[in-house]
Design a protein around this motif. Sequence first.
Motif, PDB file in Angstrom:
ATOM      1  N   ALA A  74       0.840  -1.204   0.000  1.00 52.72           N
ATOM      2  CA  ALA A  74       0.000   0.000   0.000  1.00 52.72           C
ATOM      3  C   ALA A  74       0.870   1.248   0.000  1.00 52.72           C
ATOM      4  O   ALA A  74       0.586   2.223  -0.697  1.00 52.72           O
ATOM      5  CB  ALA A  74      -0.935   0.000   1.207  1.00 52.72           C
ATOM      6  N   ARG A  75       1.935   1.207   0.758  1.00 53.78           N
ATOM      7  CA  ARG A  75       2.851   2.350   0.835  1.00 53.78           C
ATOM      8  C   ARG A  75       3.583   2.553  -0.488  1.00 53.78           C
ATOM      9  O   ARG A  75       3.703   3.661  -0.986  1.00 53.78           O
ATOM     10  CB  ARG A  75       3.854   2.119   1.955  1.00 53.78           C
ATOM     11  CG  ARG A  75       4.917   3.168   2.057  1.00 53.78           C
ATOM     12  CD  ARG A  75       5.868   2.788   3.190  1.00 53.78           C
ATOM     13  NE  ARG A  75       7.048   3.591   3.138  1.00 53.78           N
ATOM     14  CZ  ARG A  75       8.268   3.112   3.178  1.00 53.78           C
ATOM     15  NH1 ARG A  75       8.469   1.823   3.267  1.00 53.78           N
ATOM     16  NH2 ARG A  75       9.303   3.909   3.140  1.00 53.78           N
ATOM     17  N   ASN A  80       2.216   9.892  -4.287  1.00 54.08           N
ATOM     18  CA  ASN A  80       1.904  11.122  -3.575  1.00 54.08           C
ATOM     19  C   ASN A  80       1.843  10.816  -2.075  1.00 54.08           C
ATOM     20  O   ASN A  80       1.067   9.953  -1.655  1.00 54.08           O
ATOM     21  CB  ASN A  80       0.554  11.639  -4.098  1.00 54.08           C
ATOM     22  CG  ASN A  80       0.054  12.863  -3.383  1.00 54.08           C
ATOM     23  OD1 ASN A  80       0.351  13.089  -2.225  1.00 54.08           O
ATOM     24  ND2 ASN A  80      -0.742  13.634  -4.090  1.00 54.08           N
ATOM     25  N   PRO A  81       2.617  11.499  -1.225  1.00 49.95           N
ATOM     26  CA  PRO A  81       2.624  11.178   0.205  1.00 49.95           C
ATOM     27  C   PRO A  81       1.271  11.406   0.886  1.00 49.95           C
ATOM     28  O   PRO A  81       0.941  10.715   1.844  1.00 49.95           O
ATOM     29  CB  PRO A  81       3.707  12.077   0.789  1.00 49.95           C
ATOM     30  CG  PRO A  81       3.930  13.144  -0.219  1.00 49.95           C
ATOM     31  CD  PRO A  81       3.570  12.569  -1.545  1.00 49.95           C
ATOM     32  N   VAL A  82       0.480  12.347   0.391  1.00 47.55           N
ATOM     33  CA  VAL A  82      -0.846  12.574   0.970  1.00 47.55           C
ATOM     34  C   VAL A  82      -1.738  11.371   0.682  1.00 47.55           C
ATOM     35  O   VAL A  82      -2.440  10.869   1.564  1.00 47.55           O
ATOM     36  CB  VAL A  82      -1.477  13.887   0.443  1.00 47.55           C
ATOM     37  CG1 VAL A  82      -2.930  14.011   0.858  1.00 47.55           C
ATOM     38  CG2 VAL A  82      -0.676  15.092   0.925  1.00 47.55           C
ATOM     39  N   THR A  83      -1.708  10.893  -0.537  1.00 50.57           N
ATOM     40  CA  THR A  83      -2.486   9.712  -0.909  1.00 50.57           C
ATOM     41  C   THR A  83      -2.001   8.495  -0.138  1.00 50.57           C
ATOM     42  O   THR A  83      -2.810   7.673   0.316  1.00 50.57           O
ATOM     43  CB  THR A  83      -2.384   9.458  -2.428  1.00 50.57           C
ATOM     44  OG1 THR A  83      -2.770  10.641  -3.114  1.00 50.57           O
ATOM     45  CG2 THR A  83      -3.258   8.313  -2.860  1.00 50.57           C
ATOM     46  N   THR A  84      -0.697   8.384   0.023  1.00 49.06           N
ATOM     47  CA  THR A  84      -0.131   7.268   0.778  1.00 49.06           C
ATOM     48  C   THR A  84      -0.611   7.309   2.221  1.00 49.06           C
ATOM     49  O   THR A  84      -1.053   6.291   2.775  1.00 49.06           O
ATOM     50  CB  THR A  84       1.414   7.315   0.741  1.00 49.06           C
ATOM     51  OG1 THR A  84       1.833   7.190  -0.611  1.00 49.06           O
ATOM     52  CG2 THR A  84       2.029   6.198   1.564  1.00 49.06           C
ATOM     53  N   LEU A  85      -0.534   8.479   2.846  1.00 50.08           N
ATOM     54  CA  LEU A  85      -0.958   8.636   4.236  1.00 50.08           C
ATOM     55  C   LEU A  85      -2.422   8.239   4.391  1.00 50.08           C
ATOM     56  O   LEU A  85      -2.774   7.457   5.278  1.00 50.08           O
ATOM     57  CB  LEU A  85      -0.736  10.080   4.694  1.00 50.08           C
ATOM     58  CG  LEU A  85      -1.146  10.402   6.120  1.00 50.08           C
ATOM     59  CD1 LEU A  85      -0.319   9.607   7.121  1.00 50.08           C
ATOM     60  CD2 LEU A  85      -0.998  11.905   6.378  1.00 50.08           C
ATOM     61  N   ARG A  86      -3.258   8.755   3.528  1.00 46.69           N
ATOM     62  CA  ARG A  86      -4.697   8.463   3.595  1.00 46.69           C
ATOM     63  C   ARG A  86      -4.948   6.963   3.364  1.00 46.69           C
ATOM     64  O   ARG A  86      -5.693   6.327   4.104  1.00 46.69           O
ATOM     65  CB  ARG A  86      -5.451   9.288   2.575  1.00 46.69           C
ATOM     66  CG  ARG A  86      -6.946   9.004   2.532  1.00 46.69           C
ATOM     67  CD  ARG A  86      -7.616   9.864   1.479  1.00 46.69           C
ATOM     68  NE  ARG A  86      -7.874  11.198   1.960  1.00 46.69           N
ATOM     69  CZ  ARG A  86      -8.911  11.526   2.726  1.00 46.69           C
ATOM     70  NH1 ARG A  86      -9.766  10.597   3.087  1.00 46.69           N
ATOM     71  NH2 ARG A  86      -9.084  12.751   3.115  1.00 46.69           N
TER      72      ARG A  86
END
Length: 178
Positions: A74-75, A80-86
Amino acid sequence: MQRASSRLGPKDWLKAGAKALASDGPDALKAEPLAVRLKVSKGSFYWHFRDVPAFQKSLLEEWEVNALTQSGNARGAMENPVTTLRSLAQAFATLDKFELAVRSWANSHKGARRSVERVDATRLGFLQDALTEIGIENPEMSQIIYAAAIGMNGIGKQAPKDSAAAIGSLVDLVLALR
């Protein structure tokens, strides 16, 4: 009972163990109840595992590898780090019954506790990496997001999409504070 040592492999026993733990708790992780579940003799169990603790250790190792692989996938799939975080937070807010059972078992089993601790540490690192990339360096934020996500799994009969939406709102709030 049929003879299954030549038909059932360790993965079959581990799969049965995962289902048993998820549905019946850790007391179901013994040779006899698992053999009954699989409709075979327990000799097949002992063909593949030295004893019940060795089986339980293998079950936890399998869970740990799968949990970390899924989190890593998933990571890694997000640019995009925002998409990854979400995405990570929402995945952690919608855990399967087996992981929830492992987490519950960790309250009374040292091996399960250690596996959960390793998975949690790695997942927290993934969240922190995404937050750092976004510009949020406070490690408490990854802890807050992760704790909230894991906690979502304990809220009654809430639908997974509701848990995912709620944790998504928390991520949005954290991002708005930067």
